[in-house]
Design an enzyme around this catalytic site. Structure first.
Site, PDB file in Angstrom:
ATOM      1  N   GLU A   1     -12.283  10.688   7.383  1.00  0.00           N
ATOM      2  CA  GLU A   1     -12.711   9.611   8.295  1.00  0.00           C
ATOM      3  C   GLU A   1     -12.917  10.241   9.718  1.00  0.00           C
ATOM      4  O   GLU A   1     -12.164  11.050  10.309  1.00  0.00           O
ATOM      5  CB  GLU A   1     -11.088   8.777   8.327  1.00  0.00           C
ATOM      6  CG  GLU A   1     -10.757   8.013   7.504  1.00  0.00           C
ATOM      7  CD  GLU A   1      -9.732   7.063   7.431  1.00  0.00           C
ATOM      8  OE1 GLU A   1      -9.547   6.437   8.599  1.00  0.00           O
ATOM      9  OE2 GLU A   1      -9.150   6.865   6.560  1.00  0.00           O
TER      10      GLU A   1
ATOM     11  N   GLU B   1      -3.231   9.447   5.350  1.00  0.00           N
ATOM     12  CA  GLU B   1      -2.407   9.667   6.681  1.00  0.00           C
ATOM     13  C   GLU B   1      -1.064   9.367   6.527  1.00  0.00           C
ATOM     14  O   GLU B   1      -0.524   8.554   7.354  1.00  0.00           O
ATOM     15  CB  GLU B   1      -3.074   8.502   7.716  1.00  0.00           C
ATOM     16  CG  GLU B   1      -4.487   8.734   8.069  1.00  0.00           C
ATOM     17  CD  GLU B   1      -5.124   7.824   9.165  1.00  0.00           C
ATOM     18  OE1 GLU B   1      -4.232   6.815   9.350  1.00  0.00           O
ATOM     19  OE2 GLU B   1      -6.231   8.239   9.638  1.00  0.00           O
TER      20      GLU B   1
HETATM   21  O1  AHR Z   1     -10.840   3.331   9.373  1.00  0.00           O
HETATM   22  C1  AHR Z   1      -9.726   2.644   9.896  1.00  0.00           C
HETATM   23  C2  AHR Z   1      -8.408   3.177   9.562  1.00  0.00           C
HETATM   24  O2  AHR Z   1      -8.186   4.415  10.462  1.00  0.00           O
HETATM   25  C3  AHR Z   1      -8.053   3.650   8.240  1.00  0.00           C
HETATM   26  O3  AHR Z   1      -7.587   2.544   7.357  1.00  0.00           O
HETATM   27  C4  AHR Z   1      -7.137   4.448   8.459  1.00  0.00           C
HETATM   28  O4  AHR Z   1      -7.065   5.639   7.474  1.00  0.00           O
HETATM   29  C5  AHR Z   1      -7.192   5.245   9.766  1.00  0.00           C
HETATM   30  O5  AHR Z   1      -6.152   4.960  10.805  1.00  0.00           O
END
Ligand code: AHR
Length: 521
Positions: free
Chosen positions: A294, A175
């Site tokens: 994610e 990210e």
């Molecule tokens: O999954 C929780 C968090 O969400 C992770 O660390 C991050 O990559 C995202 O913002």
């Protein structure tokens, strides 16, 4: 009360793509109680000889997860992997900046990779491109994969592991478009870091697949310009673009919330178009595909992770209780919506990771020695256990409803997988009050019978598993599925996720019926 019937047509000759098993992966991040008190807890009576909780691993094993992403998440952008190797008593306790807590480093690279081997997970390691360098990334690849009689191969061997690990899937940071990310930077600077790191990593292990950071949320202003710039600037060696998305139900409107999959479809299709366009313009031999590394539901506990500058500077804790979201039935439908979308886009989505695997927005929760399976648990298992084969095109004709937010939404959200002599159909019924009669017409194969049909449903959208009622939202057999030749029929309860597996072949069909349907609303 029932909806008008829906007809689902699938043809075993109309294949989207082989379904990449890595689409059923997870994220194991050093965050909250995911690692510590989640999968790893030396003090637990459940601890095995490696310090991992047997009960948690058993529950995770039943999910048949594939690609396991590690060590983050935001955590990776401040992580020095050297802190997590070697004799445990010499590893430093450090302040962890992404989530403002303490990191004991008792679980690190060797513990993770050995666990992957025991669990049959494909390791998906992330390198730090926040505070880390291309050299750090190269050294980590060497530590994991080089043979002995090299600097890092010998270092690993001195820690008890002579045989190199097989690690072929690598994330280039996390990210990096987000202002909250340690080392957040411009897209040009990130792309340069990613390119340099990938080149250095491939000097050590040429065949690795690399994943570059795409947008961490499509609602950011930089979406999808960031994605376009990363793919364009990286060159033709980029295998996958990382995609993240968390579903939220701030409006507390179930009809809207369970339609979230419509937005996931759009995001995937939009990024696939951008990727194809960049590849055509730049003359790449193939377009980067997507690693949806994610995804999940996450909103109830979001305030607890306000940007770091807003978090009170109190005593730092190890393994704090953060992001311990309690999932309900409608959350389970949303997770099924993500999975349906990944299956339907199997040609584009080649990796996906449920974030996360234990305690932190997770299907599995621990409390002391106890363990609870959340509403999303069985839904993930129902999809993951039906992943061998090819994703099929599905044609769905049936009732819909309209939302200003998304436009027209079909009540039934469907995907299909064909392989190993079986046809699997997953169907979400988004209606809160109506059962949905569905007729599944199969072309290209004879349907010989129902092998298994299961459903996750409940009395209302907010029903959840609790310590007192741990089985409130669990999978049960779906009764009343009938099959005759190439047509199957079922009645799907309101607010439900159903997975039906049929035996298919080229011989003549026979009539097969599961138990008669139970009364529905
Ligand atoms: O999954 C929780 C968090 O969400 C992770 O660390 C991050 O990559 C995202 O913002």
């Amino acid at each position: 009360m029932t909806l008008n019937p829906t007809t689902v047509t699938v043809d075993t000759g109309c294949v989207v793509a082989d379904l990449d098993p890595r689409v059923f992966g997870g994220l194991l991040e050093h965050m909250g109680r995911c690692v510590y008190e989640g999968i790893y807890d030396l003090s637990s009576p459940h601890a095995d000889e490696f310090g991992c909780r047997r009960d948690v691993l058993e529950a995770l094993g039943a999910l048949e997860m594939t690609a396991m992403r590690y060590p983050g998440g935001n955590f990776v952008s401040g992580y020095d992997w050297r802190d997590g190797i070697g004799p445990a008593e010499r590893r430093p306790v450090k302040v962890e900046r992404a989530w403002r807590c303490l990191e004991s480093n008792q679980f690190g690279t060797d513990e993770f990779l050995a666990l992957c081997e025991r669990m049959n997970w494909t390791p998906m390691m992330a390198v730090n491109l926040g505070t880390g360098t291309a050299q750090d990334a190269q050294d980590l690849v060497a530590y994991c994969t080089a043979s002995t009689r090299t600097k890092f191969g010998d270092l690993r061997a001195s820690h008890g592991r002579e045989t190199p690990y097989e690690v072929d899937l690598w994330c280039l940071g996390n990210e990096m478009d987000g202002s909250w990310q340690i080392g957040h930077t411009t897209v040009d600077e990130y792309t340069k870091r990613a390119r340099d790191a990938a080149a250095a990593m491939r000097e050590v292990r040429p065949g690795i697949e690399v994943v570059a950071c795409g947008s961490s949320d499509p609602n950011l202003r930089s979406y999808p310009a960031w994605d376009r710039a990363v793919m364009g600037g990286f060159g033709d060696g980029l295998d996958l673009l990382s995609v993240h998305r968390y579903a939220r139900n701030w409006h507390r409107r179930t009809d809207r919330y369970v339609a979230f999959g419509v937005l996931v479809d759009r995001q995937i299709e939009q990024l696939a178009r951008v990727s194809r366009d960049v590849a055509r313009r730049e003359g790449y031999p193939r377009a980067p595909r997507l690693s949806f590394d994610e995804y999940n539901v996450w909103y109830r506990t979001q305030l607890s992770v306000l940007p770091r500058r807003f978090i009170p500077r109190g005593r730092l804790r190890h393994a704090p209780h953060i992001l311990e979201e309690v999932f309900d039935l409608q959350d389970a439908l949303v997770v099924a919506g993500f999975l349906n979308s990944f299956v339907r886009h199997a040609d584009v989505v080649r990796v996906a990771n449920l974030a996360q695997v234990a305690n932190v927005i997770a299907p599995i929760i621990t409390r002391g020695d106890d363990l609870l399976l959340q509403s999303t648990y069985d839904v993930f298992r129902m999809f993951s256990s039906r992943k061998n084969g090819e994703a099929l095109e599905v044609d769905v004709a049936g009732p819909t409803y309209d939302l200003r937010w998304t436009g027209t939404v079909p009540f039934l959200d469907v995907s299909a997988v064909h392989g190993d002599g079986q046809l699997h159909v997953h169907a979400v019924n988004r209606s809160q009050v109506h059962s949905a009669p569905v007729q599944i017409q199969v072309a290209g194969a004879t349907v010989a019978g129902v092998r298994e049909a299961e459903v996750v449903t409940g009395a209302h959208p907010g029903v959840r598993n609790t310590w007192d009622q741990p089985d409130a939202v669990r999978a049960r057999p779906l009764a009343g599925v009938t099959v005759s030749d190439a047509t199957a029929e079922a009645l799907l309860p309101p607010l439900s996720v159903s997975s039906i597996s049929f035996e298919v072949g080229s011989g003549r069909g026979r009539l097969a019926t599961t138990q008669p349907p139970r009364a529905t609303t």
